[in-house]
Design a protein around this motif. Structure first.
Motif, PDB file in Angstrom:
ATOM      1  N   ALA A 121       0.827  -1.206   0.000  1.00 43.42           N
ATOM      2  CA  ALA A 121       0.000   0.000   0.000  1.00 43.42           C
ATOM      3  C   ALA A 121       0.861   1.256   0.000  1.00 43.42           C
ATOM      4  O   ALA A 121       0.643   2.174  -0.792  1.00 43.42           O
ATOM      5  CB  ALA A 121      -0.936  -0.007   1.204  1.00 43.42           C
ATOM      6  N   ARG A 158      -4.129  -0.216   8.701  1.00 40.43           N
ATOM      7  CA  ARG A 158      -5.319   0.586   8.405  1.00 40.43           C
ATOM      8  C   ARG A 158      -4.954   2.050   8.187  1.00 40.43           C
ATOM      9  O   ARG A 158      -5.497   2.710   7.292  1.00 40.43           O
ATOM     10  CB  ARG A 158      -6.333   0.453   9.549  1.00 40.43           C
ATOM     11  CG  ARG A 158      -6.946  -0.930   9.678  1.00 40.43           C
ATOM     12  CD  ARG A 158      -8.060  -0.928  10.721  1.00 40.43           C
ATOM     13  NE  ARG A 158      -8.571  -2.268  10.947  1.00 40.43           N
ATOM     14  CZ  ARG A 158      -8.201  -3.059  11.943  1.00 40.43           C
ATOM     15  NH1 ARG A 158      -7.305  -2.642  12.824  1.00 40.43           N
ATOM     16  NH2 ARG A 158      -8.710  -4.268  12.079  1.00 40.43           N
ATOM     17  N   LEU A 161      -3.267   2.465   4.876  1.00 40.87           N
ATOM     18  CA  LEU A 161      -4.281   2.417   3.825  1.00 40.87           C
ATOM     19  C   LEU A 161      -5.082   3.721   3.779  1.00 40.87           C
ATOM     20  O   LEU A 161      -5.436   4.201   2.694  1.00 40.87           O
ATOM     21  CB  LEU A 161      -5.223   1.235   4.058  1.00 40.87           C
ATOM     22  CG  LEU A 161      -4.605  -0.158   3.856  1.00 40.87           C
ATOM     23  CD1 LEU A 161      -5.577  -1.236   4.323  1.00 40.87           C
ATOM     24  CD2 LEU A 161      -4.211  -0.390   2.415  1.00 40.87           C
ATOM     25  N   SER A 162      -5.350   4.300   4.931  1.00 36.34           N
ATOM     26  CA  SER A 162      -6.053   5.585   4.968  1.00 36.34           C
ATOM     27  C   SER A 162      -5.219   6.674   4.316  1.00 36.34           C
ATOM     28  O   SER A 162      -5.734   7.538   3.599  1.00 36.34           O
ATOM     29  CB  SER A 162      -6.387   5.978   6.411  1.00 36.34           C
ATOM     30  OG  SER A 162      -7.358   5.120   6.964  1.00 36.34           O
ATOM     31  N   SER A 164      -3.034   6.173   1.944  1.00 38.19           N
ATOM     32  CA  SER A 164      -3.105   5.921   0.505  1.00 38.19           C
ATOM     33  C   SER A 164      -4.421   6.421  -0.068  1.00 38.19           C
ATOM     34  O   SER A 164      -4.460   6.971  -1.169  1.00 38.19           O
ATOM     35  CB  SER A 164      -2.948   4.415   0.224  1.00 38.19           C
ATOM     36  OG  SER A 164      -1.673   3.967   0.626  1.00 38.19           O
ATOM     37  N   TYR A 165      -5.510   6.224   0.683  1.00 39.10           N
ATOM     38  CA  TYR A 165      -6.823   6.712   0.235  1.00 39.10           C
ATOM     39  C   TYR A 165      -6.823   8.239   0.144  1.00 39.10           C
ATOM     40  O   TYR A 165      -7.301   8.816  -0.845  1.00 39.10           O
ATOM     41  CB  TYR A 165      -7.914   6.240   1.193  1.00 39.10           C
ATOM     42  CG  TYR A 165      -9.233   6.943   0.973  1.00 39.10           C
ATOM     43  CD1 TYR A 165     -10.107   6.530  -0.029  1.00 39.10           C
ATOM     44  CD2 TYR A 165      -9.588   8.052   1.758  1.00 39.10           C
ATOM     45  CE1 TYR A 165     -11.313   7.196  -0.250  1.00 39.10           C
ATOM     46  CE2 TYR A 165     -10.784   8.720   1.537  1.00 39.10           C
ATOM     47  CZ  TYR A 165     -11.632   8.286   0.543  1.00 39.10           C
ATOM     48  OH  TYR A 165     -12.806   8.956   0.319  1.00 39.10           O
ATOM     49  N   LEU A 227      -4.799  -1.078  -3.933  1.00 40.22           N
ATOM     50  CA  LEU A 227      -6.061  -0.931  -3.218  1.00 40.22           C
ATOM     51  C   LEU A 227      -7.113  -1.893  -3.752  1.00 40.22           C
ATOM     52  O   LEU A 227      -8.127  -2.142  -3.097  1.00 40.22           O
ATOM     53  CB  LEU A 227      -6.557   0.517  -3.335  1.00 40.22           C
ATOM     54  CG  LEU A 227      -5.651   1.549  -2.653  1.00 40.22           C
ATOM     55  CD1 LEU A 227      -6.106   2.967  -2.966  1.00 40.22           C
ATOM     56  CD2 LEU A 227      -5.602   1.322  -1.145  1.00 40.22           C
ATOM     57  N   ILE A 244     -11.393  -6.671  -3.068  1.00 36.61           N
ATOM     58  CA  ILE A 244     -10.599  -5.835  -2.177  1.00 36.61           C
ATOM     59  C   ILE A 244     -10.288  -6.618  -0.909  1.00 36.61           C
ATOM     60  O   ILE A 244     -11.086  -7.428  -0.444  1.00 36.61           O
ATOM     61  CB  ILE A 244     -11.296  -4.499  -1.837  1.00 36.61           C
ATOM     62  CG1 ILE A 244     -12.687  -4.719  -1.247  1.00 36.61           C
ATOM     63  CG2 ILE A 244     -11.370  -3.611  -3.069  1.00 36.61           C
ATOM     64  CD1 ILE A 244     -13.348  -3.422  -0.777  1.00 36.61           C
ATOM     65  N   HIS A 245      -9.109  -6.385  -0.358  1.00 37.49           N
ATOM     66  CA  HIS A 245      -8.679  -7.045   0.871  1.00 37.49           C
ATOM     67  C   HIS A 245      -9.592  -6.622   2.027  1.00 37.49           C
ATOM     68  O   HIS A 245     -10.150  -5.527   2.029  1.00 37.49           O
ATOM     69  CB  HIS A 245      -7.225  -6.654   1.171  1.00 37.49           C
ATOM     70  CG  HIS A 245      -6.585  -7.459   2.252  1.00 37.49           C
ATOM     71  ND1 HIS A 245      -6.806  -7.202   3.596  1.00 37.49           N
ATOM     72  CD2 HIS A 245      -5.728  -8.508   2.205  1.00 37.49           C
ATOM     73  CE1 HIS A 245      -6.106  -8.058   4.318  1.00 37.49           C
ATOM     74  NE2 HIS A 245      -5.449  -8.866   3.507  1.00 37.49           N
ATOM     75  N   VAL A 248      -8.688  -3.306   3.543  1.00 36.59           N
ATOM     76  CA  VAL A 248      -9.045  -2.202   2.640  1.00 36.59           C
ATOM     77  C   VAL A 248     -10.546  -1.951   2.728  1.00 36.59           C
ATOM     78  O   VAL A 248     -11.007  -0.801   2.778  1.00 36.59           O
ATOM     79  CB  VAL A 248      -8.635  -2.518   1.189  1.00 36.59           C
ATOM     80  CG1 VAL A 248      -9.057  -1.384   0.257  1.00 36.59           C
ATOM     81  CG2 VAL A 248      -7.135  -2.748   1.079  1.00 36.59           C
ATOM     82  N   ARG A 249     -11.314  -3.041   2.768  1.00 37.21           N
ATOM     83  CA  ARG A 249     -12.778  -2.909   2.847  1.00 37.21           C
ATOM     84  C   ARG A 249     -13.191  -2.209   4.138  1.00 37.21           C
ATOM     85  O   ARG A 249     -14.137  -1.406   4.146  1.00 37.21           O
ATOM     86  CB  ARG A 249     -13.433  -4.290   2.750  1.00 37.21           C
ATOM     87  CG  ARG A 249     -14.962  -4.250   2.726  1.00 37.21           C
ATOM     88  CD  ARG A 249     -15.545  -5.624   2.453  1.00 37.21           C
ATOM     89  NE  ARG A 249     -17.006  -5.561   2.446  1.00 37.21           N
ATOM     90  CZ  ARG A 249     -17.767  -5.693   3.521  1.00 37.21           C
ATOM     91  NH1 ARG A 249     -17.201  -5.927   4.706  1.00 37.21           N
ATOM     92  NH2 ARG A 249     -19.082  -5.619   3.434  1.00 37.21           N
ATOM     93  N   VAL A 252     -12.620   1.441   3.555  1.00 33.59           N
ATOM     94  CA  VAL A 252     -13.588   1.946   2.578  1.00 33.59           C
ATOM     95  C   VAL A 252     -14.974   2.075   3.214  1.00 33.59           C
ATOM     96  O   VAL A 252     -15.669   3.088   3.037  1.00 33.59           O
ATOM     97  CB  VAL A 252     -13.626   1.015   1.348  1.00 33.59           C
ATOM     98  CG1 VAL A 252     -14.818   1.327   0.459  1.00 33.59           C
ATOM     99  CG2 VAL A 252     -12.334   1.137   0.547  1.00 33.59           C
TER     100      VAL A 252
END
Length: 288
Positions: A121, A158, A161-162, A164-165, A227, A244-245, A248-249, A252
């Motif tokens: 990620a 997490r 990933l946030s 990256s989002y 992602l 999606i992993h 990741v879900r 999201v």
């Protein structure tokens, strides 16, 4: 479909009794009762067959090993060397890390603690940064220090990933949030997903390109950022199915709910979090 659970188990057991070798994998098992229910359909014979399950719960792993706990393999984090290889392959496509980025890259990598999803990620995030401007990488490192201080391993993933989002352009954020309509571990048909994005008017227009082509470009960008995971491809190399992993879900779903983009129910009586339901998704509560 007309069989009872007992009849279906016996049918599977009879089929697996044949003198052939097989390997069966049950992925992401959360409940001991699942294993207790399914193991009666798995015969013990001398053909060298194997059954494996993956789980994040120690009691599920222990319950599945009737004879010896030696059969439980506890996943460990990647070594720094393996983490560095994965990190460089993701960002530099197999080439070495430029000397002026080495120190900051190692600092960022250390925050991932050897977790492959976190490495991929953050790697997908950094791959879009200018390799000649070390200050951009240093800004990422500083943001990670504040975000990840004192958090557990999964919380670190997490938060990465946030990050990256948050770096996504607006149109990709919307497309990614839309994936919250799908249940956990659901395999998504890419063509159908692109059609839904288009119907929702998430996909912009580009001269010389069809809306479908633009939508597939959006999909590829999210795949490149790790992602979305491609699970099947057409022979031409075009993505056919994806998912999606779980982590990741989670990210999201959390962000989609905060923005009141999606409201999910199992069809039972539900108290809405908001008076305005923009998109209502009904997930079946049955196992079928």
């Amino acid at each position: 479909e007309a069989m009872t659970a007992i009849q279906l188990k016996q049918c599977v057991k009879d089929f697996l009794q044949q003198p052939v070798r097989y390997a069966i994998v049950f992925d992401d098992v959360w409940d001991v009762e699942f294993w207790n229910a399914i193991r009666f359909a798995l015969p013990e014979n001398g053909y060298g067959n194997r059954v494996m399950l993956t789980t994040r719960k120690a009691d599920v792993a222990s319950a599945s090993c009737n004879k010896s706990q030696d059969y439980v393999y506890k996943m460990v984090a990647l070594s720094f060397e393996d983490s560095w290889t994965l990190f460089c392959n993701k960002i530099f496509k197999g080439n070495g890390c430029p000397a002026h980025l080495t120190d900051v890259a190692k600092g960022i990598l250390g925050k991932c603690q050897g977790l492959p999803l976190a490495i991929l990620a953050i790697g997908g995030f950094l791959a879009l940064k200018d390799l000649f401007i070390a200050e951009e990488w240093e800004m990422v490192q500083r943001s990670l220090v504040g975000e990840l201080k004192g958090s557990g391993m999964l919380d670190r993933v997490r938060k990465i990933l946030s990050l990256s989002y948050n770096d996504l352009p607006c149109h990709l954020k919307t497309c990614l949030l839309y994936l919250s309509i799908y249940p956990e571990d659901f395999e998504i048909r890419c063509g159908r997903l692109v059609q839904l994005w288009s119907a929702e008017r998430f996909v912009g227009k580009k001269e010389g390109m069809t809306v479908e082509d633009v939508g597939y470009n959006y999909l590829r960008e999210l795949v490149n950022r790790s992602l979305i995971q491609v699970t099947q491809i057409f022979y031409e190399g075009i993505p056919y199915a994806c998912r999606i992993h779980d982590l990741v879900r989670e990210v999201v779903l959390s962000k989609a709910r905060k923005q009141n983009m999606i409201t999910i129910t199992t069809g039972q009586c539900t108290k809405w979090l908001s008076e305005k339901v923009r998109r209502l998704v009904v997930h079946s509560s049955s196992n079928n």
